[in-house]
Write an enzyme that holds these catalytic residues in place. Structure first.
Site, mmCIF file in Angstrom:
data_model
loop_
_atom_site.group_PDB
_atom_site.id
_atom_site.type_symbol
_atom_site.label_atom_id
_atom_site.label_comp_id
_atom_site.label_asym_id
_atom_site.label_seq_id
_atom_site.Cartn_x
_atom_site.Cartn_y
_atom_site.Cartn_z
ATOM 1 N N CYS A 57 34.659 19.154 43.240
ATOM 2 C CA CYS A 57 34.828 17.762 42.816
ATOM 3 C C CYS A 57 36.290 17.436 42.472
ATOM 4 C CB CYS A 57 33.884 17.451 41.658
ATOM 5 S SG CYS A 57 33.555 15.689 41.457
ATOM 6 N N HIS A 108 28.412 18.828 44.431
ATOM 7 C CA HIS A 108 28.089 19.741 43.328
ATOM 8 C C HIS A 108 27.034 20.758 43.756
ATOM 9 C CE1 HIS A 108 30.221 17.965 39.820
ATOM 10 N NE2 HIS A 108 30.239 16.910 40.615
ATOM 11 N N GLU A 110 25.996 23.298 42.218
ATOM 12 C CA GLU A 110 25.169 23.744 41.078
ATOM 13 C C GLU A 110 24.020 22.795 40.797
ATOM 14 O OE1 GLU A 110 27.504 20.544 39.266
ATOM 15 O OE2 GLU A 110 27.933 22.068 40.777
#
Length: 349
Positions: A245, A327, A329
């Protein structure tokens, strides 16, 4: 209590206030996720923003205190079409309204979030203010003009270095506003993690002799982070560097690329991204208002957005450098791209 959202273009939405009853000003954005509102509330990348959830009913499963991405909410305000009055889930510890009230976040309920989202989509992200029924409206324009999110990273980053012991590779994390699940993903891979604040010095990072340097997500405009870019330059070529990011954007600037602001950002759990290396499409979780616009010739694009074609991943053709815009995760969102952390670890010395 009645309340109003006033956008900087003059459009007004009337609804009901809930949570902490004090006016708030911020950048109004929208998130398309059906679930994951508590992760959205506590994601440091949302600092300074008034977040609109496009899904019509929010708060169905309440709040649990395990799935937070930081210790407290980072949003300025929270807008929903309808908040759930009777949440029901075996992990529920608090109602949404109670959680917002305890953490001093103003919510706005009962407005046409679909109409608001269309305005933001067509006109772009803009500033807004949520005012209570008894507020003085005369200085609204001044408050909107005065709002700035320039120093957001300094507020959400850790204040001091800390370590999470592990038996595996030594990973130096630069915290620009990191989500907890990113740290969890490194820890569960056995990494010995050292987290540095945003105003790190390259010498301090190199002193611990890390096997890998990770640049985290975070809020704001990457072009405001000139000092961080200068420090990252001192690490390039000396240690492998990966990022997510904001970290991805800072790497691009470090290597001679350019970043620009998106019209309305990518925020949600359902963004398709194509992996150009494996020729596969993954559904990803995203939260960013800026993107990598240009890259130098020594960089290769590895992932692209299927929605607008913007760069979602890149790697250096010669040096051990790799980063993604989305992202992996998740939290919230699908875990299709969690394999990216294994790719990160392949770059470790």
């Amino acid at each position: 209590m009645k309340a109003k959202l006033i956008l900087e273009n003059g459009v007004v939405f009337e609804g009901k206030a809930f949570g902490y009853l004090k006016e708030c000003v911020g950048e109004v954005v929208f998130n398309t996720g059906m679930t994951g509102y508590q992760e959205v509330l506590t994601d440091p990348s949302y600092y300074g923003q008034i977040v609109t959830m496009t899904y019509p009913l929010i708060g169905n499963y309440g709040i649990n205190l395990e799935d937070l991405e930081s210790k407290e909410p980072k949003v300025r305000g929270f807008i929903v079409r309808e908040k759930c009055q009777y949440p029901n889930n075996f992990r529920c510890e608090l109602e949404l309204e109670t959680y917002l009230a305890q953490n001093k976040v103003l919510g706005l309920d009962g407005i046409d979030t679909r109409a608001l989202t269309k305005i933001l989509r067509n006109n772009g992200t803009m500033k807004g203010i949520i005012v209570l029924d008894n507020s003085n409206l005369e200085d609204v324009k001044d408050k909107l003009e005065a709002f700035s999110n320039r120093d957001a990273v300094s507020i959400v980053s850790t204040n001091e270095k800390y370590e999470i012991s592990g038996e595996g590779k030594k990973v130096a994390i630069i915290d620009f506003g990191i989500k907890q699940n990113i740290i969890r993903n490194f820890v569960k891979r056995g990494c010995n993690v050292t987290v540095f604040p945003y105003d790190f010095k390259a010498e301090e990072v190199l002193e611990i002799n890390p096997d890998l340097v990770f640049l985290s997500n975070g809020p704001g405009d990457p072009e405001d982070m000139g000092e961080a870019v200068n420090e990252i330059k001192k690490i390039v070529g000396k240690k492998p560097i990966v990022g997510i990011c904001l970290g991805h954007q800072l790497l691009a600037l470090t290597l001679g690329g350019e970043t620009k602001k998106l019209k309305f950002g990518h925020r949600g759990c359902n963004h398709p991204v194509k992996d150009l290396i494996n020729n596969r499409v993954h559904i990803t979780s995203q939260n960013h208002g800026y993107y990598v616009a240009t890259l130098p010739e020594n960089m290769e694009i590895t992932h692209v957005s299927m929605n607008d074609g913007t760069v979602e991943g890149m790697k250096h053709k010669e040096l051990p450098i790799f980063s993604v815009q989305f992202h992996p995760e998740a939290c919230p969102g699908p875990k299709d791209s969690e394999y990216i952390f294994d790719e990160f670890m392949k770059y470790a010395l």
